[in-house]
Design a protein around this motif. Structure first.
Motif, PDB file in Angstrom:
ATOM      1  N   VAL A  10      33.882  12.919 -26.468  1.00  0.00           N
ATOM      2  CA  VAL A  10      35.281  12.625 -26.157  1.00  0.00           C
ATOM      3  C   VAL A  10      35.638  13.151 -24.768  1.00  0.00           C
ATOM      4  O   VAL A  10      36.272  12.445 -23.963  1.00  0.00           O
ATOM      5  CB  VAL A  10      36.223  13.221 -27.231  1.00  0.00           C
ATOM      6  CG1 VAL A  10      37.674  13.171 -26.779  1.00  0.00           C
ATOM      7  CG2 VAL A  10      36.040  12.500 -28.551  1.00  0.00           C
ATOM      8  N   PHE A  11      35.209  14.373 -24.450  1.00  0.00           N
ATOM      9  CA  PHE A  11      35.510  14.939 -23.132  1.00  0.00           C
ATOM     10  C   PHE A  11      34.833  14.146 -22.012  1.00  0.00           C
ATOM     11  O   PHE A  11      35.436  13.922 -20.962  1.00  0.00           O
ATOM     12  CB  PHE A  11      35.092  16.412 -23.066  1.00  0.00           C
ATOM     13  CG  PHE A  11      36.146  17.352 -23.571  1.00  0.00           C
ATOM     14  CD1 PHE A  11      37.160  17.790 -22.748  1.00  0.00           C
ATOM     15  CD2 PHE A  11      36.121  17.795 -24.888  1.00  0.00           C
ATOM     16  CE1 PHE A  11      38.130  18.652 -23.204  1.00  0.00           C
ATOM     17  CE2 PHE A  11      37.085  18.655 -25.366  1.00  0.00           C
ATOM     18  CZ  PHE A  11      38.099  19.090 -24.530  1.00  0.00           C
ATOM     19  N   ILE A  12      33.600  13.719 -22.220  1.00  0.00           N
ATOM     20  CA  ILE A  12      32.893  12.946 -21.191  1.00  0.00           C
ATOM     21  C   ILE A  12      33.605  11.617 -20.964  1.00  0.00           C
ATOM     22  O   ILE A  12      33.844  11.217 -19.817  1.00  0.00           O
ATOM     23  CB  ILE A  12      31.417  12.721 -21.579  1.00  0.00           C
ATOM     24  CG1 ILE A  12      30.677  14.049 -21.696  1.00  0.00           C
ATOM     25  CG2 ILE A  12      30.736  11.777 -20.590  1.00  0.00           C
ATOM     26  CD1 ILE A  12      30.592  14.854 -20.410  1.00  0.00           C
ATOM     27  N   VAL A  13      33.960  10.914 -22.036  1.00  0.00           N
ATOM     28  CA  VAL A  13      34.670   9.636 -21.903  1.00  0.00           C
ATOM     29  C   VAL A  13      36.026   9.857 -21.240  1.00  0.00           C
ATOM     30  O   VAL A  13      36.426   9.084 -20.362  1.00  0.00           O
ATOM     31  CB  VAL A  13      34.817   8.939 -23.269  1.00  0.00           C
ATOM     32  CG1 VAL A  13      35.741   7.742 -23.184  1.00  0.00           C
ATOM     33  CG2 VAL A  13      33.449   8.533 -23.801  1.00  0.00           C
ATOM     34  N   LEU A  14      36.733  10.905 -21.634  1.00  0.00           N
ATOM     35  CA  LEU A  14      38.035  11.210 -21.040  1.00  0.00           C
ATOM     36  C   LEU A  14      37.913  11.448 -19.536  1.00  0.00           C
ATOM     37  O   LEU A  14      38.783  11.047 -18.764  1.00  0.00           O
ATOM     38  CB  LEU A  14      38.650  12.435 -21.721  1.00  0.00           C
ATOM     39  CG  LEU A  14      40.008  12.892 -21.214  1.00  0.00           C
ATOM     40  CD1 LEU A  14      41.047  11.799 -21.417  1.00  0.00           C
ATOM     41  CD2 LEU A  14      40.429  14.170 -21.927  1.00  0.00           C
ATOM     42  N   SER A  15      36.822  12.053 -19.113  1.00  0.00           N
ATOM     43  CA  SER A  15      36.650  12.313 -17.682  1.00  0.00           C
ATOM     44  C   SER A  15      36.547  11.018 -16.875  1.00  0.00           C
ATOM     45  O   SER A  15      36.852  11.001 -15.691  1.00  0.00           O
ATOM     46  CB  SER A  15      35.426  13.202 -17.423  1.00  0.00           C
ATOM     47  OG  SER A  15      34.221  12.494 -17.595  1.00  0.00           O
ATOM     48  N   PHE A  16      36.139   9.924 -17.505  1.00  0.00           N
ATOM     49  CA  PHE A  16      36.071   8.636 -16.812  1.00  0.00           C
ATOM     50  C   PHE A  16      37.433   7.952 -16.733  1.00  0.00           C
ATOM     51  O   PHE A  16      37.609   7.027 -15.950  1.00  0.00           O
ATOM     52  CB  PHE A  16      35.080   7.695 -17.513  1.00  0.00           C
ATOM     53  CG  PHE A  16      33.653   8.021 -17.218  1.00  0.00           C
ATOM     54  CD1 PHE A  16      33.053   7.559 -16.059  1.00  0.00           C
ATOM     55  CD2 PHE A  16      32.915   8.799 -18.090  1.00  0.00           C
ATOM     56  CE1 PHE A  16      31.735   7.865 -15.780  1.00  0.00           C
ATOM     57  CE2 PHE A  16      31.600   9.114 -17.822  1.00  0.00           C
ATOM     58  CZ  PHE A  16      31.000   8.643 -16.662  1.00  0.00           C
ATOM     59  N   VAL A  17      38.390   8.411 -17.523  1.00  0.00           N
ATOM     60  CA  VAL A  17      39.717   7.808 -17.547  1.00  0.00           C
ATOM     61  C   VAL A  17      40.637   8.447 -16.505  1.00  0.00           C
ATOM     62  O   VAL A  17      41.529   7.791 -15.974  1.00  0.00           O
ATOM     63  CB  VAL A  17      40.328   7.935 -18.963  1.00  0.00           C
ATOM     64  CG1 VAL A  17      41.742   7.416 -19.007  1.00  0.00           C
ATOM     65  CG2 VAL A  17      39.456   7.217 -19.978  1.00  0.00           C
ATOM     66  N   LEU A  18      40.391   9.706 -16.189  1.00  0.00           N
ATOM     67  CA  LEU A  18      41.263  10.448 -15.276  1.00  0.00           C
ATOM     68  C   LEU A  18      41.103   9.990 -13.833  1.00  0.00           C
ATOM     69  O   LEU A  18      40.072   9.414 -13.468  1.00  0.00           O
ATOM     70  CB  LEU A  18      40.950  11.947 -15.381  1.00  0.00           C
ATOM     71  CG  LEU A  18      41.166  12.566 -16.761  1.00  0.00           C
ATOM     72  CD1 LEU A  18      40.614  13.972 -16.797  1.00  0.00           C
ATOM     73  CD2 LEU A  18      42.623  12.550 -17.139  1.00  0.00           C
ATOM     74  N   LYS A  19      42.109  10.267 -13.016  1.00  0.00           N
ATOM     75  CA  LYS A  19      42.077   9.858 -11.608  1.00  0.00           C
ATOM     76  C   LYS A  19      41.963  11.034 -10.637  1.00  0.00           C
ATOM     77  O   LYS A  19      41.429  10.885  -9.557  1.00  0.00           O
ATOM     78  CB  LYS A  19      43.324   9.038 -11.268  1.00  0.00           C
ATOM     79  CG  LYS A  19      43.340   7.711 -11.973  1.00  0.00           C
ATOM     80  CD  LYS A  19      44.483   6.849 -11.521  1.00  0.00           C
ATOM     81  CE  LYS A  19      44.413   5.538 -12.271  1.00  0.00           C
ATOM     82  NZ  LYS A  19      45.270   4.527 -11.704  1.00  0.00           N
ATOM     83  N   ASP A  20      42.475  12.197 -11.017  1.00  0.00           N
ATOM     84  CA  ASP A  20      42.425  13.373 -10.151  1.00  0.00           C
ATOM     85  C   ASP A  20      41.027  13.984 -10.220  1.00  0.00           C
ATOM     86  O   ASP A  20      40.555  14.362 -11.295  1.00  0.00           O
ATOM     87  CB  ASP A  20      43.478  14.386 -10.594  1.00  0.00           C
ATOM     88  CG  ASP A  20      43.475  15.654  -9.756  1.00  0.00           C
ATOM     89  OD1 ASP A  20      43.166  15.564  -8.546  1.00  0.00           O
ATOM     90  OD2 ASP A  20      43.787  16.723 -10.311  1.00  0.00           O
ATOM     91  N   ILE A  21      40.353  14.090  -9.080  1.00  0.00           N
ATOM     92  CA  ILE A  21      38.957  14.520  -9.041  1.00  0.00           C
ATOM     93  C   ILE A  21      38.771  15.925  -9.610  1.00  0.00           C
ATOM     94  O   ILE A  21      37.768  16.201 -10.280  1.00  0.00           O
ATOM     95  CB  ILE A  21      38.359  14.408  -7.615  1.00  0.00           C
ATOM     96  CG1 ILE A  21      36.833  14.597  -7.648  1.00  0.00           C
ATOM     97  CG2 ILE A  21      38.990  15.382  -6.665  1.00  0.00           C
ATOM     98  CD1 ILE A  21      36.098  13.483  -8.285  1.00  0.00           C
ATOM     99  N   LYS A  22      39.719  16.810  -9.396  1.00  0.00           N
ATOM    100  CA  LYS A  22      39.604  18.175  -9.927  1.00  0.00           C
ATOM    101  C   LYS A  22      39.649  18.154 -11.457  1.00  0.00           C
ATOM    102  O   LYS A  22      38.874  18.837 -12.128  1.00  0.00           O
ATOM    103  CB  LYS A  22      40.716  19.055  -9.353  1.00  0.00           C
ATOM    104  CG  LYS A  22      40.539  20.516  -9.629  1.00  0.00           C
ATOM    105  CD  LYS A  22      41.564  21.331  -8.877  1.00  0.00           C
ATOM    106  CE  LYS A  22      41.353  22.813  -9.117  1.00  0.00           C
ATOM    107  NZ  LYS A  22      42.330  23.632  -8.410  1.00  0.00           N
ATOM    108  N   LYS A  23      40.547  17.347 -12.014  1.00  0.00           N
ATOM    109  CA  LYS A  23      40.634  17.221 -13.471  1.00  0.00           C
ATOM    110  C   LYS A  23      39.378  16.554 -14.027  1.00  0.00           C
ATOM    111  O   LYS A  23      38.878  16.952 -15.081  1.00  0.00           O
ATOM    112  CB  LYS A  23      41.861  16.413 -13.866  1.00  0.00           C
ATOM    113  CG  LYS A  23      43.157  17.152 -13.662  1.00  0.00           C
ATOM    114  CD  LYS A  23      44.335  16.294 -14.053  1.00  0.00           C
ATOM    115  CE  LYS A  23      45.629  16.997 -13.726  1.00  0.00           C
ATOM    116  NZ  LYS A  23      46.796  16.147 -13.974  1.00  0.00           N
TER     117      LYS A  23
END
Length: 76
Positions: A15-28
C-alpha cells in the motif's frame, strides 16, 4: 512473528509503495516509499529471510534516505 502478521506487513508495504506513485511532492514520495521499503525488509526477514525482497528494498531505503538528507542540505 507469526506468518499472519508478516503477511499484513507485506500488504501494508505494498500500500505504501503504491501510494508513493500517487503523490506529487518529491519529499513525500521519497518518505512514503522509504516506509514501504522498510516494511518490505521486515516482511522479507520475518517470512524466512527472503533475500530477493530484503536486498533491493534495503538498498532503495538507503537511496531514499540519501536523497532526503541531500535535499535538506541543499534547502538550508
Amino acid at each position: 512473528m507469526s506468518p499472519e502478521i508478516a503477511s499484513y506487513c507485506g500488504y501494508t508495504a505494498s500500500v505504501f509503495i503504491v501510494l508513493s506513485f500517487v503523490l506529487k511532492d518529491i519529499k513525500k514520495i521519497r518518505f512514503v516509499n522509504m516506509i514501504g521499503c522498510i516494511l518490505f525488509v521486515l516482511y522479507g526477514i520475518y517470512s524466512g529471510m527472503l533475500w530477493p525482497i530484503i536486498i533491493p528494498n534495503a538498498i532503495l531505503c538507503f537511496v531514499q534516505i540519501y536523497h532526503l538528507i541531500k535535499k535538506e542540505k541543499v534547502s538550508s
